[in-house]
Design an enzyme around this catalytic site. Structure first.
Site, PDB file in Angstrom:
ATOM      1  CG  ASP A  28      19.716  48.827 -19.548  1.00  0.00           C
ATOM      2  OD1 ASP A  28      19.498  47.789 -18.894  1.00  0.00           O
ATOM      3  OD2 ASP A  28      20.801  49.428 -19.517  1.00  0.00           O
ATOM      4  N   GLY A  29      16.933  48.316 -17.869  1.00  0.00           N
ATOM      5  CA  GLY A  29      16.478  48.703 -16.526  1.00  0.00           C
ATOM      6  C   GLY A  29      15.411  47.790 -15.940  1.00  0.00           C
ATOM      7  N   GLY A  31      15.776  44.901 -14.516  1.00  0.00           N
ATOM      8  CA  GLY A  31      16.239  44.350 -13.238  1.00  0.00           C
ATOM      9  C   GLY A  31      16.116  45.370 -12.112  1.00  0.00           C
ATOM     10  CG  ASN A  76      21.654  40.118 -22.550  1.00  0.00           C
ATOM     11  OD1 ASN A  76      20.852  40.623 -23.323  1.00  0.00           O
ATOM     12  ND2 ASN A  76      22.298  40.839 -21.639  1.00  0.00           N
ATOM     13  NE  ARG A 197      21.730  51.359 -22.345  1.00  0.00           N
ATOM     14  CZ  ARG A 197      22.734  50.506 -22.391  1.00  0.00           C
ATOM     15  NH1 ARG A 197      23.656  50.649 -23.295  1.00  0.00           N
ATOM     16  NH2 ARG A 197      22.822  49.501 -21.544  1.00  0.00           N
ATOM     17  CD  GLU A 216      20.261  63.878 -34.104  1.00  0.00           C
ATOM     18  OE1 GLU A 216      20.545  64.186 -32.931  1.00  0.00           O
ATOM     19  OE2 GLU A 216      20.851  64.349 -35.092  1.00  0.00           O
TER      20      GLU A 216
HETATM   21  C1  FPP Z   1      17.913  44.881 -19.844  1.00  0.00           C
HETATM   22  O1  FPP Z   1      17.471  45.057 -18.526  1.00  0.00           O
HETATM   23  C2  FPP Z   1      16.960  44.109 -20.563  1.00  0.00           C
HETATM   24  C3  FPP Z   1      17.177  42.899 -21.120  1.00  0.00           C
HETATM   25  C4  FPP Z   1      18.472  42.193 -21.084  1.00  0.00           C
HETATM   26  C5  FPP Z   1      16.111  42.184 -21.783  1.00  0.00           C
HETATM   27  C6  FPP Z   1      15.153  43.066 -22.482  1.00  0.00           C
HETATM   28  C7  FPP Z   1      13.964  42.298 -22.807  1.00  0.00           C
HETATM   29  C8  FPP Z   1      12.713  42.788 -22.698  1.00  0.00           C
HETATM   30  C9  FPP Z   1      12.414  44.158 -22.279  1.00  0.00           C
HETATM   31  C10 FPP Z   1      11.578  41.961 -23.080  1.00  0.00           C
HETATM   32  C11 FPP Z   1      11.717  41.507 -24.491  1.00  0.00           C
HETATM   33  C12 FPP Z   1      10.442  41.279 -25.054  1.00  0.00           C
HETATM   34  C13 FPP Z   1      10.217  40.538 -26.129  1.00  0.00           C
HETATM   35  C14 FPP Z   1       8.869  40.506 -26.639  1.00  0.00           C
HETATM   36  C15 FPP Z   1      11.268  39.759 -26.808  1.00  0.00           C
HETATM   37  P1  FPP Z   1      18.359  44.475 -17.375  1.00  0.00           P
HETATM   38  O2  FPP Z   1      17.809  43.158 -16.985  1.00  0.00           O
HETATM   39  O3  FPP Z   1      19.789  44.487 -17.793  1.00  0.00           O
HETATM   40  O4  FPP Z   1      18.089  45.532 -16.256  1.00  0.00           O
HETATM   41  P2  FPP Z   1      19.142  46.061 -15.189  1.00  0.00           P
HETATM   42  O5  FPP Z   1      20.256  46.700 -15.967  1.00  0.00           O
HETATM   43  O6  FPP Z   1      18.348  47.054 -14.400  1.00  0.00           O
HETATM   44  O7  FPP Z   1      19.568  44.881 -14.390  1.00  0.00           O
END
Ligand code: FPP
Length: 249
Positions: A28-29, A31, A76, A197, A216
Site C-alpha cells: 500500500d502507499g 499513490g 480496486n 502492510r 503475526e
Molecule cells: C495500493 O496503493 C496499491 C495497489 C492498489 C496496487 C498494488 C500493486 C503494485 C504494488 C504493483 C503490482 C505488481 C505486480 C507485479 C502485479 P494505492 O494506490 O492505494 O496507494 P495510496 O493508498 O497511497 O493511494
C-alpha cells in the site's frame, strides 16, 4: 550506520532456521508516494513493481516458501478506468520481464482471486506464468488479483453446499474441510505466518480473512515503493521475537 551495514547486521541476528514459511503483503502507499513527489499515481505503481522485483528475489534468497502479494482487490475496480487499466497491465509487464529469472530460480507462480472479471490478457499472462513454472519446487509466488476474502469465503461455501447436496461430504463440516474449498486450500498453501502492510494503514482490507486468523501482523509507515530488503528483514526479525501461542497458555 548505512542501510547496507544495517542489513548485514540484521541478517546476522536473524535465525535462518526460523524464517516464516508464508509471508503475505498488502502493498500500500503507491499513490501517496507519487503525490509526495509531484508525480502521477502511475509512477507510484511503476516504482511499486520495482519493489516487487526486489522483494521477490530477496524472499527467495531468505528461504521464504510462499510469498503472497495483494496486487488488486475486488474493491480496486472503483478506481478511475485509466488506473484500473494501468494496474491490470502490471502482472503482464512484470511476468514478461521476470519469468525467465523466476523459472531459473525455481520459483513457482500461483494466483488467487476471481478470474471472471479479469481481462483476457491478464489471464493469459498468469496462465503463461503458471504453465512455465509448474514444475518448479522452490518458493511459491502467489499473486492475489481481483481477490476479496469475503467473496472467497462465500464461493467456498457455495462449492461446499454443492458437494453436500451431491452427497460427496456430510454436514458436520470441520475447519480443515472448509479450508480446502478456499483458493489457498485448493492450492494447498499453508496459512500466512506473517502479514506485512505498508503505508501506515492498520487494516486487513478484506485480505485473507480466514487464513490470517493466527498470523503475526507487522505494519510499517513506509510506502510500498520505498519498502526494501531492510524492511523485510526487520519484519522477519520482529516476527522471530514474538511468541506464537495459537491460543495456548
Ligand atoms: C495500493 O496503493 C496499491 C495497489 C492498489 C496496487 C498494488 C500493486 C503494485 C504494488 C504493483 C503490482 C505488481 C505486480 C507485479 C502485479 P494505492 O494506490 O492505494 O496507494 P495510496 O493508498 O497511497 O493511494
Amino acid at each position: 550506520m548505512d542501510s547496507k551495514a544495517q542489513e548485514l547486521e540484521l541478517l546476522q541476528k536473524i535465525d535462518r532456521s526460523k524464517i516464516p514459511a508464508h509471508v503475505a503483503i498488502i502493498m500500500d502507499g503507491n499513490g501517496r508516494w507519487a503525490r509526495e513527489r509531484g508525480l502521477p499515481r502511475s509512477a507510484g505503481h511503476k516504482q511499486g513493481v520495482e519493489t516487487v522485483r526486489e522483494i521477490v528475489r530477496y524472499s527467495n534468497y531468505l528461504g521464504i516458501k510462499v510469498l503472497t502479494l495483494f496486487a488488486f482487490s475486488t474493491e480496486n475496480w472503483k478506481r478511475p478506468p485509466w488506473e484500473v487499466n494501468y494496474l491490470m497491465s502490471l502482472p503482464e509487464q512484470y511476468l514478461h520481464s521476470e519469468l525467465p529469472e523466476l523459472v531459473k530460480n525455481n520459483v513457482r507462480v500461483n494466483f488467487i482471486g476471481d478470474r471472471k472479471r479479469l481481462p483476457q490478457q491478464v489471464c493469459a499472462a498468469i496462465d503463461k506464468g503458471l504453465q512455465e513454472t509448474r514444475n518448479n519446487s522452490g518458493m511459491v509466488l502467489n499473486f492475489a488479483l481481483n481477490y476479496g476474502a469475503r467473496a472467497e469465503i462465500v464461493q467456498a461455501a457455495r462449492l461446499l453446499a454443492e458437494d453436500v447436496r451431491q452427497g460427496v461430504i456430510g454436514t458436520d463440516i470441520t475447519e480443515e474441510q472448509f479450508s480446502a474449498y478456499l483458493y489457498t486450500g485448493r492450492l494447498q498453501l499453508p496459512d500466512p505466518d506473517l502479514l506485512i502492510r505498508t503505508s501506515g494503514e492498520y487494516r486487513l482490507s478484506n485480505f485473507l480473512l480466514w487464513q490470517l486468523a493466527y498470523s503475526e501482523l507487522w505494519f510499517t509507515r513506509t510506502y510500498w515503493p520505498d519498502f526494501n530488503r531492510l524492511h523485510l528483514l526487520q519484519a522477519i526479525y520482529d516476527f522471530q521475537q514474538r511468541e506464537r501461542r495459537f491460543g495456548k497458555s
